[in-house]
Design an enzyme around this catalytic site. Structure first.
Site, PDB file in Angstrom:
ATOM      1  N   HIS A 374       0.802  -1.228   0.000  1.00 20.36           N
ATOM      2  CA  HIS A 374       0.000   0.000   0.000  1.00 20.36           C
ATOM      3  C   HIS A 374       0.825   1.264   0.000  1.00 20.36           C
ATOM      4  CE1 HIS A 374      -3.979  -1.829   0.944  1.00 20.36           C
ATOM      5  NE2 HIS A 374      -3.227  -2.758   1.515  1.00 20.36           N
ATOM      6  N   LYS A 565      -8.828  13.894   4.358  1.00 19.69           N
ATOM      7  CA  LYS A 565      -7.946  12.727   4.364  1.00 19.69           C
ATOM      8  C   LYS A 565      -6.975  12.940   5.509  1.00 19.69           C
ATOM      9  CE  LYS A 565      -6.731  13.731   0.045  1.00 19.69           C
ATOM     10  NZ  LYS A 565      -6.686  12.520  -0.725  1.00 19.69           N
ATOM     11  N   ARG A 566      -6.165  11.920   5.830  1.00 22.52           N
ATOM     12  CA  ARG A 566      -5.157  12.142   6.857  1.00 22.52           C
ATOM     13  C   ARG A 566      -4.285  13.345   6.477  1.00 22.52           C
ATOM     14  NH1 ARG A 566      -4.769   8.170  11.082  1.00 22.52           N
ATOM     15  NH2 ARG A 566      -2.920   9.308  11.683  1.00 22.52           N
ATOM     16  N   LYS A 571       0.477  14.622   1.063  1.00 22.77           N
ATOM     17  CA  LYS A 571      -0.875  14.877   0.558  1.00 22.77           C
ATOM     18  C   LYS A 571      -1.094  16.364   0.277  1.00 22.77           C
ATOM     19  CE  LYS A 571      -2.787  10.886   3.130  1.00 22.77           C
ATOM     20  NZ  LYS A 571      -3.367   9.947   2.148  1.00 22.77           N
ATOM     21  N   THR A 673      -8.592   6.486  -2.044  1.00 22.93           N
ATOM     22  CA  THR A 673      -9.930   5.908  -2.195  1.00 22.93           C
ATOM     23  C   THR A 673     -10.979   6.993  -1.985  1.00 22.93           C
ATOM     24  OG1 THR A 673      -9.650   5.163   0.087  1.00 22.93           O
ATOM     25  CG2 THR A 673      -9.458   3.500  -1.640  1.00 22.93           C
ATOM     26  N   LYS A 677     -14.695   8.101  -3.909  1.00 21.52           N
ATOM     27  CA  LYS A 677     -15.964   8.405  -3.236  1.00 21.52           C
ATOM     28  C   LYS A 677     -16.495   9.769  -3.678  1.00 21.52           C
ATOM     29  CE  LYS A 677     -14.117   5.667   0.516  1.00 21.52           C
ATOM     30  NZ  LYS A 677     -13.320   5.733   1.764  1.00 21.52           N
TER      31      LYS A 677
END
Ligand code: GFP
Length: 839
Positions: A374, A565-566, A571, A673, A677
């Site tokens: 992952h 998100k985290r 990110k 992911t 969504k």
């Protein structure tokens, strides 16, 4: 407690034959019974929590018949079974999802209404089982849903953490962690199995001996033992009768503590040891801190893996005289390296407990496991110091050494003149501290290895596992992640569900390719209106939630630009912030050219020990504070941070998004992911060519996606050429002004130092290339802002996003796992065909 005086039903007023019936009448009757017999409460004093518990037991009863019939069917058929081994399951609330999968939402709503209860109020009572950190744990939960829906015999194995992911509070703009107490008021969905206990041992030493056949054997003499006890949660399929099992392990003290201590008369010592043992399943570790070799984490991993494998062995031996054929009965998926100690544990079980010889044990082991990678982030690749490993698991370290010795011999034969390659591939990293490389163990001990998006799988082959790919190219696969449309459309977005059902019929959620029926309507004015009303309603719901949680007022007409998100530097939530500050700056200077009003929504947790991530949260709040209170700006811009991003909050957020921020540095986000969504719910993406963004863009059409930024190859080249972020700062006026504003103290009540660590990091190293991507990002944002001012054009793109994302259903992903990796077939369960073992 809320008194419930309205229309309390008469006990015994319903038909006795409807014990587990699905009609509103049966549900009401069972609900009242549960209130009485399970909660031991009467109507007038029932609290909202009592109502929730009674509802949950009512629903659970309706799951049990399916569950038992499923277990019976699988057992009779001796079915090949998938075992999903995962240290995390981010399940989210269960009640609403179970109502959907049972197909009784309308009955339940009707029944509740008859009783004068608001179903939503009951749903809101449920604490969420947050047994995961983020993407990896939520993926496991989506996969359980799809496995059951596709009628695949499967067991999810994991850890029953007493405290899941922490609750995030915000105090003065800073994240403060609060202990998660999801079990405090009881968990109606789990069934404790006190008799399903396995011993798990730690420490001590090993001893060679000769067995009765004169063969060399090893005995492990552990220092301490404890037990793992099973708690089972049923996992319903949607639109079928299959109900699979999630089996989570809880640690309890072993007998050895009690006996030893009692013999010495040390009662309190015994109790202490018991507390120590139970610590193993106390708390979930945050995953995105650099791996620091935490002893308790290795214990957790071994604990749940050992229990799970012993459980699989027990099941296998119900059908077979020995462990031959184990790999034919089970395919065991390693969800990242966290469970990869399973390779050594299955070897130990075969060798030491079942007297198998090495070759046969290795054959069975290698054909049992498959491994999902992952992440490529070097700091997230698990390695354990050999010293720690040997202290906790001396027998497993021996086994790993033996696997390694044989593997390295093979490699030397194959690459006789390449000792460096052999060293690179070793299961042991040599250095001042020798370490066990868990990804290598997982790869060597598995028959398949997969990445989680097309680009990621290619990078796995060309970077972290390159040598292994050259050795075993056929072992490597890609399975792009997926998400369940049941939870993330049907449950989260009832209006969208209504729209799709009207076009495609009620079965669409079993085959997400049916979303394509939306496509021909993308330009239809009446349809567009309905679509806009759906979006608008979702935005109003989120606005209400934001107001409740933060006090901030946001305008549902504005463009909802969302990044949840985290929080992590890769990110790049701070890239988003640079753009926000640029917009602010333009408005203040009167140079603004993009009049689209925007609401920027952030949400996400930072690992408690990750300073930069916590500083980013503070910066979001600080920028929000300045922008939201400035009347010259706040008509156009609002910035909010939704505290405690979790599954429940996520369900309210995804449907409300116009724009989805997927802006990681190319090559860093394995898949993502959340991106799926958002898109399924009709958000457009602004994103880089990273992870599954690449495939989402191809699926929805390039013209319906706001692409920007360096590609993986360009990132590599930029870094290789000696990246100097300072030069971007110097040569780009607006970027310089924005960073200078952050350094000026404007957002920190005059304190120029508060955000220094962030701005210094950007100017000096900028390892995630924010400055290099900044110009392209603001340019793409301008395109998005322009596009939003054309409602018909935007709505068309929104519809096409939802219509074309069926591929990202977890059902598709699970079908691929079944076909390409697990070689397992569906085994449908029929309630009708049962032989009546349920009285
Ligand atoms: C990890 C990766 C994500 C990926 C998920 C699921 O997420 O890109 O989508 O796993 O495969 F980083 P986290 O658990 O780190 O959130």
């Amino acid at each position: 407690g809320t008194a419930r005086k309205e229309r309390a039903p008469m006990h015994g007023s319903s038909d006795e034959r409807t014990r587990t019936g699905m009609s509103p009448e049966s549900l009401k009757r069972a609900f009242v019974d549960s209130m009485f017999y399970v909660q031991a409460r009467y109507w007038e004093v029932a609290t909202p929590h009592d109502l929730y518990m009674a509802a949950a037991y009512t629903v659970r009863d309706r799951m049990l018949e399916r569950w038992i019939r499923t277990a019976e069917t699988y057992r009779k058929a001796d079915a090949r079974t998938v075992c999903y081994l995962s240290a995390e399951y981010l399940l989210g609330p269960q009640l609403g999802n179970n109502l959907i999968n049972l197909g009784i939402v309308d009955s339940a709503r009707q029944g509740a209404r008859d009783l004068g209860i608001d179903l939503q109020e009951i749903l809101d009572q449920e604490p969420e089982p947050g047994l995961g950190n983020g993407g990896l744990g939520r993926l496991a939960a989506c996969y359980l849903d799809s496995l059951a829906t596709l009628s695949i015999p499967a067991i999810g194995y994991g850890i029953r953490y007493e405290h899941g992911i922490f609750d995030q509070k915000i105090v003065d703009g800073w994240q403060v962690e609060d202990c998660d107490l999801w079990l405090t008021n009881g968990n109606p969905w789990e069934i404790p199995r006190p008799l399903l206990r396995y011993p798990v041992r730690f420490g001590g030493h090993t001893e060679p001996y000769t067995d009765e056949h004169g063969r060399f054997r090893v005995r492990w003499v552990p220092e301490l033992d404890l037990y793992g006890m099973a708690y089972d949660t049923p996992v319903l399929g949607f639109g079928n009768d299959n109900t699979n099992l999630l089996r989570l392990w809880h640690a309890t003290a072993g007998r050895s503590f009690d006996l030893q201590a009692f013999h010495k008369g040390d009662y309190y010592g015994a109790v202490n040891a018991k507390v120590g043992a139970e610590n193993i399943t106390k708390v979930l570790y945050p995953n995105d801190e650099p791996e620091v070799g935490k002893e308790l984490r290795l214990k957790q991993q071994y604990f749940f893996v050992s229990c799970s494998l012993q459980d699989m062995v027990r099941v296998h031996l119900q059908h077979a005289p020995n462990l031959e054929g184990f790999h034919e009965r089970f395919a065991a998926q390693l969800n990242d390296t966290h469970p990869s100690i399973a390779v050594a544990e299955l070897m130990r079980l075969c060798l030491d407990e079942h007297g198998m010889d090495w070759e046969r044990a290795w054959e069975i082991t290698r054909r049992t496991f498959a491994y999902t990678n992952h992440t490529l982030l070097p700091e997230a690749l698990e390695t354990w110091p050999v010293e720690l490993f040997g202290r906790l698991l001396p027998r497993h370290l021996e086994i790993i050494y033996e696997i390694n010795a044989r593997f390295l011999d093979e490699l030397r034969m194959r690459y006789p003149f390449d000792p460096e390659r052999v060293a690179r591939m070793s299961l042991i990293e040599e250095g001042p501290v020798r370490r066990v490389r868990m990804a290598h163990l997982a790869t060597v001990g598995s028959f398949a290895v997969n990445g989680v998006a097309a680009i990621h799988s290619e990078l796995v082959k060309s970077t972290v596992l390159r040598d292994f790919h050259e050795l075993w190219p056929e072992k490597f696969h890609n399975i792009t992640n997926g998400v369940t449309p049941r939870r993330f459309i049907q449950l989260s977005n009832p209006d969208l569900c209504g729209i799709i059902t009207d076009l495609a019929g009620p079965g669409w959620a079993r085959d997400a390719e049916n979303l394509r029926t939306l496509e021909p309507h993308a330009d239809d004015a009446a349809f567009q209106q309905r679509w806009q009303a759906m979006k608008r309603a979702a935005k109003e719901r989120l606005a209400a939630r934001i107001r409740e949680a933060t006090g901030a007022v946001v305008d549902p007409q504005s463009l909802f630009d969302i990044q949840v998100k985290r929080i992590h530097e890769y990110k790049r939530q701070h890239l988003n912030l640079l753009h926000i500050v640029a917009l602010y700056h333009r408005i203040k200077q009167g140079t603004d050219s993009d009049p689209t009003p925007r609401t920027f929504v952030f949400g996400g947790k930072a690992a408690p020990g990750y300073f930069m991530a916590k500083l980013i949260i503070k910066l979001i709040h600080s920028v929000a504070e300045v922008i939201n209170r400035d009347p010259e700006v706040n008509q156009r811009l609002r910035v909010v941070f939704v505290p405690n991003f979790n599954v429940k909050n996520a369900e309210c957020i995804y449907p409300a998004a116009d724009l989805s921020e997927q802006i990681s540095t190319a090559g860093k986000e394995a898949s993502g992911t959340g991106n799926m969504k958002f898109s399924m719910n009709g958000a457009l993406t602004i994103g880089t060519l990273d992870g599954a963004n690449v495939e989402i863009r191809d699926a929805v059409g390039h013209e319906n996606f706001f692409l920007f930024g360096l590609t993986v190859a360009e990132v590599e080249r930029t870094l290789a050429e000696g990246y100097r972020p300072w030069e971007y700062y110097r040569s780009h006026d607006e970027l310089r002004e924005v960073i200078d504003l952050l350094r000026s103290g404007l957002f920190s009540h005059g304190d120029p130092d508060l955000f220094r660590p962030l701005t210094d990091s950007l100017l000096q190293h900028d390892p995630y290339l924010l400055l290099a991507d900044y110009p392209a990002y603001v340019e793409a944002q301008a395109r998005a802002g322009d596009a939003f001012r054309d409602p018909a054009g935007w709505t068309r793109m929104s519809i096409l996003n939802a219509a074309r994302t069926g591929f990202f259903s977890s059902d598709r992903a699970i079908r691929e796992y079944c076909r390409n990796i697990w070689q397992v077939e569906p085994m449908p369960v029929s309630l009708a065909a049962g032989n009546g073992s349920v009285p």
